[in-house]
Design an enzyme around this catalytic site. Structure first.
Site, PDB file in Angstrom:
ATOM      1  N   CYS A   1       1.566  -0.028  -8.615  1.00  0.00           N
ATOM      2  CA  CYS A   1       2.754   0.455  -7.896  1.00  0.00           C
ATOM      3  C   CYS A   1       3.872   0.701  -8.870  1.00  0.00           C
ATOM      4  O   CYS A   1       4.744   1.529  -8.642  1.00  0.00           O
ATOM      5  CB  CYS A   1       3.257  -0.599  -6.919  1.00  0.00           C
ATOM      6  SG  CYS A   1       2.124  -0.908  -5.633  1.00  0.00           S
TER       7      CYS A   1
ATOM      8  N   GLU B   1       5.764  -3.559   0.730  1.00  0.00           N
ATOM      9  CA  GLU B   1       5.804  -3.185  -0.689  1.00  0.00           C
ATOM     10  C   GLU B   1       4.959  -1.922  -0.809  1.00  0.00           C
ATOM     11  O   GLU B   1       3.740  -1.976  -0.844  1.00  0.00           O
ATOM     12  CB  GLU B   1       5.267  -4.332  -1.544  1.00  0.00           C
ATOM     13  CG  GLU B   1       5.687  -4.234  -2.992  1.00  0.00           C
ATOM     14  CD  GLU B   1       4.539  -3.961  -3.917  1.00  0.00           C
ATOM     15  OE1 GLU B   1       4.484  -2.823  -4.425  1.00  0.00           O
ATOM     16  OE2 GLU B   1       3.707  -4.861  -4.122  1.00  0.00           O
TER      17      GLU B   1
ATOM     18  N   GLY C   1       0.836  -1.207   0.000  1.00  0.00           N
ATOM     19  CA  GLY C   1       0.000   0.000   0.000  1.00  0.00           C
ATOM     20  C   GLY C   1       0.862   1.244   0.000  1.00  0.00           C
ATOM     21  O   GLY C   1       1.998   1.225  -0.480  1.00  0.00           O
ATOM     22  N   SER C   2       0.320   2.303   0.581  1.00  0.00           N
ATOM     23  CA  SER C   2       1.025   3.583   0.538  1.00  0.00           C
ATOM     24  C   SER C   2       2.204   3.594   1.511  1.00  0.00           C
ATOM     25  O   SER C   2       2.256   2.818   2.470  1.00  0.00           O
ATOM     26  CB  SER C   2       0.066   4.708   0.918  1.00  0.00           C
ATOM     27  OG  SER C   2      -0.296   4.562   2.270  1.00  0.00           O
TER      28      SER C   2
END
Ligand code: UN1
Length: 500
Positions: free
Chosen positions: A287, A253, A231-232
């Site tokens: 991403c 990640e 995620g962020s």
């Protein structure tokens, strides 16, 4: 909807999902797809306890037999591939081929994990002591908590889940609150396989629907030795600090701000295709999406002109349309973040091409945009951030060293790419003085990685590696073992400790 019918066999029916606090809305047109219940703290605790219990028996099942469970799961996913892909399109808005590609990624990692289940290799190590030997062995870890993002609602979970299962672990999955149905369907497929598999304990995998608090419970829970989170960067910093505070492990990640360098010798058609797929594909919501483009000054005008033409003709529309290339953004917040980034780029002197909302007939509840190109003379605040939308910042450069330095001059470090026919430039980019990212590609865009390689990145991307290569080691406990088969007790380093 009829394609979803196959999932009834595993107990997934959209029409039955009508109660619960979490609403799933389709980004295609904003329509309500279904509802699911948020997990309560008590349900959560029960699931963690069941998973600890499941782990105790699963860890003793031989690894190749654990691989057999994953093989059967992969087979089941193959059977349900059209339905699962359709659900991804409905809930995430991916075009058909990308949705099918994501399910394929699930299948591929299952195949990889099955092979791996016979290759959890350790080491033998020479001992300095006579009649001793040393080993390095990999042991199952425990319960693995997997937190996933909306944009790869199946594949990223499975990178973790397939490996964690063959490594002998139990699973807890907190999917994005934006994609509860996709997660539910895929998990039902796994549950059905677990049910029929004699050696698999009941609580081996649990799905935990919810929002932020569920992620926090996992991060703080000492019963969960590994948290793998996608995620962020903001979320990762939060989770990372919490898990570190209890000496747990994380596999992170997080954000990417991926670049591509177009060198003087780049093949133009290849470059334009690579740029457009990587920057505009998946509506800029990977991403690995291309967000920064560095074009050599000798090629700048021509490449930009081609890109502007390609962008103007990109087919934006319903992802269910057969020839659509760019579907909707996930929601209104994503649209607003995109518009805010474009406005700030304009205010900072950027030249913005496209990026406007597109009205798709009958889908006024969906946020469709024409992907944007933004010409910039130098980096600005917006180009240093990851905005999860199709915005490509375009820069010109003069020397390869300058371009590589620019590639590396952001806080994120996921993926990177260079388009060239020049061997020296390619090798420089791949060398110690080259890209500082987890992924570096030549004549390929930064997105669309295969599962065989380790996936992840450096710096604020979090440092974790998932999927291929030796990523499996993150899901196991390394143990150094020393065995003495002599009749005496020589001590290491020649230490003497003779007792009466
Ligand atoms: C992600 O966006 O989190 O390399 C994963 C890719 C895909 C996975 C992306 N295989 O673009």
């Amino acid at each position: 909807m009829s394609r979803l019918a196959s999932l009834a066999a595993v107990g997934f029916e959209l029409s039955a999902l009508t109660v619960g606090e979490l609403e799933s809305r389709s980004p295609i047109d904003g329509r309500l797809l279904g509802r699911v219940a948020r997990v309560s703290r008590a349900d959560y605790d029960a699931a963690v306890a069941r998973s600890a219990e499941a782990f105790r028996s699963w860890r003793a099942v031989p690894a190749p037999r654990r691989g057999e469970l994953v093989r059967l799961f992969g087979e089941a996913v193959r059977r349900h591939k059209p339905a699962l892909a359709e659900l991804i399109t409905l809930e995430v808005g991916k075009i058909g081929s990308e949705a099918a590609g994501e399910v394929q990624e699930v299948i591929d990692i299952c195949d990889f994990a099955v092979g791996l289940s016979r290759q959890l290799y350790g080491l033998t190590i020479a001992s300095e002591r006579k009649h001793h030997h040393m080993l390095e062995r990999w042991q199952p870890l425990g319960t693995v908590g997997i937190i996933t993002a909306f944009n790869f609602p199946m594949a990223v979970w499975c990178w973790n889940a397939a490996l964690a299962l063959v490594c002998g672990n139990a699973l807890l999955w907190k999917p994005s609150e934006k994609t509860p149905l996709t997660a539910l369907a895929l998990h039902r497929v796994l549950e059905s396989v677990i049910r029929d598999f004699t050696d698999a304990p009941a609580g081996l995998s649990a799905l935990l629907h919810g929002d932020r608090p569920v992620g926090e419970w996992l991060a703080e829970d000492t019963r969960v030795p590994l948290i793998s989170a996608t995620g962020s960067t903001r979320m990762g910093r939060d989770v990372g600090v919490k898990v570190a505070g209890r000496f747990g492990r994380t596999l992170l990640e997080l954000g990417g701000n991926n670049a591509m360098i177009i060198t003087p010798s780049a093949r133009e058609d290849l470059a334009v295709r690579a740029i457009t797929f990587a920057a505009a594909g998946t509506a800029g919501q990977r991403c690995t999406t291309l967000r920064r483009l560095y074009v050599h000054e000798s090629r700048y005008a021509a490449i930009l002109a081609r890109l502007k033409r390609a962008y103007a003709s990109l087919r934006v529309g319903s992802p269910q349309g057969a020839d659509t290339l760019v579907g909707p953004l996930i929601d209104r917040a994503a649209f607003e973040a995109m518009q805010a980034a474009l406005a700030s780029a304009k205010a900072a002197g950027g030249i913005v091409h496209h990026g406007e909302r597109i009205n798709v007939e009958g889908m006024s509840g969906g946020y469709y945009v024409r992907p944007a190109l933004v010409e910039l003379a130098s980096p600005i605040e917006a180009s240093l951030k990851e905005t999860f939308a199709p915005i490509l910042y375009v820069f010109r450069y003069a020397s390869i060293d300058e371009a590589i330095a620019a590639n590396n001059a952001v806080t994120q470090g996921l993926s990177s790419s260079l388009i060239t026919q020049d061997l020296s430039e390619a090798e420089l980019f791949l060398s110690a003085e080259g890209s500082d990212c987890g992924i570096a590609n030549i004549n390929i865009g930064p997105s669309g990685a295969e599962i065989g390689g380790a996936f992840g990145g450096e710096k604020e991307t979090g440092g974790g590696r998932e999927a291929g290569s030796d990523s499996w080691k993150a899901y196991m406990r390394r143990q150094t073992q020393t065995v003495n088969y002599s009749a005496t007790l020589p001590l290491a380093q020649g230490v003497k400790f003779d007792i009466e």
